[in-house]
Design an enzyme around this catalytic site. Structure first.
Site, PDB file in Angstrom:
ATOM      1  N   HIS A 169       0.819  -1.225   0.000  1.00 19.53           N
ATOM      2  CA  HIS A 169       0.000   0.000   0.000  1.00 19.53           C
ATOM      3  C   HIS A 169       0.850   1.273   0.000  1.00 19.53           C
ATOM      4  CE1 HIS A 169      -3.814  -2.024   0.437  1.00 19.53           C
ATOM      5  NE2 HIS A 169      -3.435  -2.631   1.551  1.00 19.53           N
ATOM      6  N   HIS A 207      -6.749  -6.881  -0.565  1.00 24.20           N
ATOM      7  CA  HIS A 207      -6.873  -5.432  -0.718  1.00 24.20           C
ATOM      8  C   HIS A 207      -5.973  -4.947  -1.849  1.00 24.20           C
ATOM      9  CE1 HIS A 207      -7.798  -6.339   3.556  1.00 24.20           C
ATOM     10  NE2 HIS A 207      -8.833  -5.569   3.285  1.00 24.20           N
ATOM     11  N   ASP A 294      -4.889 -12.735   3.076  1.00 20.89           N
ATOM     12  CA  ASP A 294      -6.180 -12.291   3.603  1.00 20.89           C
ATOM     13  C   ASP A 294      -7.334 -12.619   2.669  1.00 20.89           C
ATOM     14  OD1 ASP A 294      -5.150 -10.481   1.798  1.00 20.89           O
ATOM     15  OD2 ASP A 294      -5.391  -8.722   3.069  1.00 20.89           O
TER      16      ASP A 294
END
Length: 353
Positions: A169, A207, A294
């Site tokens: 990120h 994500h 995840d």
């Protein structure tokens, strides 16, 4: 497969984060790495090593991906935080104010003197606590990524950078999503500079790894591909849509494959096949995989439904690309299962290689 693990990772251990409007204990904890390391010791895939990169070499590698103004801020952030108020030593730093470039113009050439303003300038969320050991832990992770890239450049089929905080990120000049330095981007850049003409980054975290494509968005030598939760409903929300294809000379070299919450393995696997075809069409000479676990059905902050045994098949499919591969450890917050899932993926890769 050699694993380079970060001996400094536990220096970054957040107390609390802002999650869905309230303060909660951090989801990104040292036990995530410890469980993976323990599983690798139980089911060894190769040597377990710590990085030996010298500081000057590491600084140069970080500087090829991240802006100097940003890294200078990170290096001194904790001292500034405590200097504001000695009581701050007992709590982590979290941003609380941000410039909104999509709403009004702001000066990018002026660096505010106020620490809180700079903390917001270089971040995009309030869920990534910064503490005394954050910079050392993040640098240690970058060293793992660089060593893994060097190992692959030296002829290894694959290498694993086992580190936290994660990295995908983090952009050139911002942190968020628990990430401060982008380990996958540092590995990809090192592979390019080591002689690989084209490098692909295939992110399998739940994500969208928004930092990585922002670093390479206008480049044609690094393909960025991501399979992730649809940003219309899933963090980090503001990037990761299917129509984001790159810009300038990088147009056509970014591929997003967003999927709805609740997606199971069959649909996810079809997206992976599409991603791997894009990597093949690109003609990549090496692959970097930001390895998020995840996507697991039990993850507390995600929404796909992969099971532990599915990760063997994920690793096998990635091995099918036939490319020298660097893995970087990213998300995965079902802590008790993350070691099993990580080693299943790597073991699947190894047996299919």
């Amino acid at each position: 497969m050699r694993t380079f693990h970060n001996p400094h990772h536990a220096l970054h251990q957040g107390r609390e984060e802002m999650f869905r409007g309230r303060m909660v204990p951090c989801h990104e904890v040292p036990a995530r790495l410890d469980f993976v390391l323990a599983e690798l010791q139980r089911r060894p895939l190769g040597e377990l090593l710590t990085p030996a990169i010298v500081d000057a070499e590491l600084d140069m590698a970080i500087g090829r991906v991240h802006d100097a103004r940003y890294t200078t801020f990170l290096a001194g952030a904790w001292d500034e935080w405590v200097a504001m108020d000695p009581a701050n030593a007992q709590r982590d730093a979290l941003p609380s104010v941000w410039p909104l470039g999509n709403r009004h113009a702001f000066r990018t050439d002026v660096l505010p003197r106020n620490f809180a303003a700079r903390l917001g300038l270089f971040s995009f969320d309030s869920g990534s606590p910064l503490m005394a050991g954050t910079w050392a832990a993040a640098r240690g992770g970058a060293a793992c990524a660089l060593e893994a890239a060097y190992d692959v450049l030296g002829g290894a089929r694959s290498a694993f950078a086992l580190t936290r905080p994660p990295g995908h990120h983090a952009g050139a000049d911002f942190f968020g999503g628990y990430c401060f330095l982008n380990n996958a981007a540092i590995a990809a850049q090192a592979l390019r500079e080591g002689g690989q003409q084209r490098v692909a980054v295939l992110d399998v975290d739940y994500h969208h790894g928004n930092g990585t494509p922002t670093i390479f968005y206008e480049r044609a030598d690094v393909l960025t591909v991501s399979i992730h939760g649809d940003p219309m409903t899933e963090y980090p929300f503001f990037l990761g849509h299917a129509d984001e294809r790159g810009a300038g000379s990088g147009e056509g070299f970014n591929l997003n494959l967003p999927l709805p919450r609740g997606t199971g393995f069959a649909t996810w696997r079809a997206a992976l096949e599409r991603a791997l075809q894009a990597v093949a069409d690109f003609g990549a000479g090496a692959l970097v995989v930001p390895m998020g676990l995840d996507t697991f059905e039990g993850d507390p902050i995600s929404g796909f439904t992969l099971r532990s045994d599915d990760y063997f098949a994920v690793g096998e499919a990635l091995a099918g690309a036939g490319l020298p591969t660097v893995f970087t450890f990213e998300g995965g917050y079902a802590v008790d299962a993350v070691g099993t899932n990580a080693v299943n993926l790597l073991a699947g890769f190894e047996r299919a290689s």
